[in-house]
Design a protein around this motif. Structure first.
Motif, PDB file in Angstrom:
ATOM      1  N   ARG A 208       1.081  -1.191   0.130  1.00 47.02           N
ATOM      2  CA  ARG A 208      -0.046   0.041   0.122  1.00 47.02           C
ATOM      3  C   ARG A 208       0.790   1.262  -0.028  1.00 47.02           C
ATOM      4  O   ARG A 208       0.621   2.071  -0.798  1.00 47.02           O
TER       5      ARG A 208
ATOM      6  N   GLN B  92       1.171   4.278  -2.919  1.00 49.59           N
ATOM      7  CA  GLN B  92       0.887   5.537  -2.618  1.00 49.59           C
ATOM      8  C   GLN B  92       1.945   6.550  -2.796  1.00 49.59           C
ATOM      9  O   GLN B  92       1.972   7.541  -3.340  1.00 49.59           O
ATOM     10  N   THR B  93       3.222   5.940  -2.746  1.00 54.68           N
ATOM     11  CA  THR B  93       4.481   6.622  -2.984  1.00 54.68           C
ATOM     12  C   THR B  93       4.412   7.271  -4.610  1.00 54.68           C
ATOM     13  O   THR B  93       4.709   8.154  -4.990  1.00 54.68           O
TER      14      THR B  93
ATOM     15  N   LEU C 180       1.789   6.992  -6.679  1.00 53.88           N
ATOM     16  CA  LEU C 180       0.708   8.062  -6.785  1.00 53.88           C
ATOM     17  C   LEU C 180       1.225   9.476  -6.278  1.00 53.88           C
ATOM     18  O   LEU C 180       1.014  10.336  -7.109  1.00 53.88           O
ATOM     19  N   GLY C 181       1.664   9.634  -5.092  1.00 53.31           N
ATOM     20  CA  GLY C 181       2.099  10.921  -4.690  1.00 53.31           C
ATOM     21  C   GLY C 181       3.186  11.378  -5.743  1.00 53.31           C
ATOM     22  O   GLY C 181       3.236  12.726  -6.116  1.00 53.31           O
TER      23      GLY C 181
END
Lengths: 244, 297
Positions: free
Chosen positions: A177, A181-182, A184-185
């Protein structure tokens, strides 16, 4: 959310895929010709080798008011225009998988009879699914190599990141997860700041710190060249397949 | 480089047959074979000897060092504290500045950093900066960064020469005469460096600006990436920095007996390196004459 569901008519030979459309509130049919009769904007989403047959089938019902958009990989505008009545407005679209979560990357190219109106219509409709840009047809195979297949490269990278974390002692689910998220960010920062990725990379690297040590490992592994090789291979394969 | 009149500069060397010596004389620099004389007539002393020789030079000139002197050492790996320690037996508050420069000072495009010692004032640092800025870029840093600077810009010209040699080979392979290939390669690197220094843009962006889609440059860059070009350069800077630290460590531990060094190296010194001191008036003003800044690393 740009078009009401009941304005959309989906056609397929069997019910296998139609349930998904019905659940969204769309109308369905088994008759391709019906779609041509009821609709102005028609998307052709068959497998490439099936498409010529479908085009033969619908050709009598295609008129000058229709806008035909093909998603079939490798089927050129030239082929599409050849198999449809002369003067038909044809466009070719190449999406990618994350369209399903409204974060897609799509490119389209217009045929000789498609005008600014058709391009604008398509772009405004599809922008609700992500980034949508018009390109010359020659970029479509490159888009495949970069973004169509590119999604898989990202999954591979994410998996490897997570495995690294697991090796260092983090549970797999959490690692996965955080990896996602990394990515995505980082992607969001690139898109929102418009800054060059090399600059953004430098901003994260404090002198002598963890990041620069890690980046050195990536450079030692010639990651950049490997990624370039991947994009090249996928693009070349797309070109080869189009010739078949 | 126009900052100091040549006759205000004194250079000293035990061996007068060296080519550096005649070069300095031609510039109008005062010359002596006595280090002690140089110290007496100067305010700023550049110690431009090989690192192992530094302790002996300091022993020799120590007694003549006064409060006004600024001792500048360019010796790789020789720490400020080691110099201060050596001089403190002669002078309670020696002013020491350590600098690291590189060979292109010869063409006034040097890259120099300096760190000030315990008793060196801000003005002393600024004086050095003004002198060294006349031969290129000069800035102050914390002493603990000097090893990294050695790895990057100290050794850097060697990396560039290697690259240029290879680029020229590439040109020759593709049909260019050697001289032209060398000239064009050097100019390409010079121009690129100048663009980067004058631009606000990131080098990555400047690179992109040269790469037209599907063109020659991007094909070439792919080869560089495949060969791990970037990581090789990172490795090089790292290796040079680490080695500098190693050498410093060895020197600090004084593994070789001083007597042994004295015998072998002082003989070598007579054949190799002169020691230079730069004289300066209390204030530094701009003159038209060229002033030398030759160093031996």
């Amino acid at each position: 959310g740009k078009v009401p569901a009941n304005s959309i008519l989906a056609s397929a030979p069997s019910d296998k895929n139609l349930d998904a459309w019905r659940e969204l509130g769309c109308r369905t049919t088994h008759c391709n010709l019906e779609v041509l009769q009821e609709s102005t904007l028609v998307f052709l989403a068959t497998k490439p080798h099936i498409l010529p047959g479908v085009l033969q089938e619908i050709r009598p019902a295609v008129g000058p008011h229709h806008v035909v958009v093909s998603l079939a990989a490798g089927v050129t505008l030239q082929t599409l225009q050849r198999l449809l009545p002369a003067g038909t407005k044809v466009l070719r679209l190449m999406p990618n998988l994350p369209c399903v979560v409204q974060a897609g990357a799509m490119v389209f190219a217009r045929g000789s009879s498609a005008g600014d109106g058709e391009a604008t219509l398509l772009k405004s409709l599809l922008s609700s699914c992500g980034l949508c840009e018009e390109v010359p047809e020659s970029y479509i195979n490159i888009h495949t190599g970069l973004s169509g297949s590119g999604v898989a490269y990202v999954y591979l990278f994410a998996e490897a990141l997570a495995e690294g974390a697991v090796k260092m002692g983090m549970p797999g689910g959490l690692a996965s997860r955080i990896a996602a998220q990394t990515l995505l960010g980082a992607a969001k920062m690139m898109l929102e700041t418009g800054e060059h990725p090399a600059k953004l990379r430098g901003d994260v690297c404090t002198p002598g710190g963890t990041t620069i040590h890690a980046l050195h490992q990536l450079e030692k592994g010639a990651l950049r060249a490997t990624v370039m090789n991947a994009v090249e291979a996928a693009t070349n394969r797309a070109c080869d397949m189009a010739k078949d | 480089a126009g900052v100091l009149a040549a006759h205000k500069i004194t250079a000293s060397s035990p061996d007068t047959d060296l080519p550096t010596v005649s070069g300095l004389r031609k510039m109008g620099v005062n010359f002596t074979v006595s280090n002690k004389d140089t110290v007496k007539s100067s305010d700023v002393l550049f110690l431009a000897v090989k690192p192992p020789i530094i302790p002996f030079i300091l022993e020799e000139v120590g007694p003549d060092i006064e409060a006004r002197h600024i001792v500048v050492s360019c010796a790789a790996g020789v720490t400020i504290s080691s110099i201060e320690k050596k001089l403190s037996t002669f002078c309670p508050t020696p002013k020491v500045i350590r600098c690291m420069t590189n060979t292109p000072v010869i063409v006034r495009e040097g890259a120099t950093v300096y760190a000030t010692g315990t008793h060196a004032d801000v003005e002393d640092g600024k004086l050095l900066e003004q002198l060294m800025a006349s031969v290129g870029f000069c800035t102050e840093v914390e002493e603990d960064l000097i090893d990294a600077v050695t790895g990057l810009s100290g050794s850097g010209p060697a990396y560039a020469f290697t690259a240029l040699d290879a680029l020229a080979d590439g040109g020759v392979k593709m049909g260019l005469p050697r001289r032209l290939a060398v000239r064009l390669g050097a100019q390409a690197l010079l121009g690129a460096a100048k663009m980067l220094l004058e631009s606000e843009q990131h080098p990555g962006q400047l690179k992109d600006n040269v790469c037209s889609p599907g063109g020659a440059t991007i094909h070439a860059l792919h080869f560089l990436e495949s060969g791990g070009f970037r990581s090789l350069l990172i490795n090089a800077v790292e290796a040079s920095c680490i080695r500098t630290r190693e050498l410093q460590h060895l020197a600090d531990q004084e593994k070789i007996s001083p007597a042994a060094i004295k015998k072998t190296l002082l003989d070598k010194v007579k054949l190799e390196s002169p020691s230079l001191s730069v004289a300066s008036a209390g204030k530094v003003s701009l003159f038209n004459n060229k002033s030398p800044s030759s160093k031996k690393n």
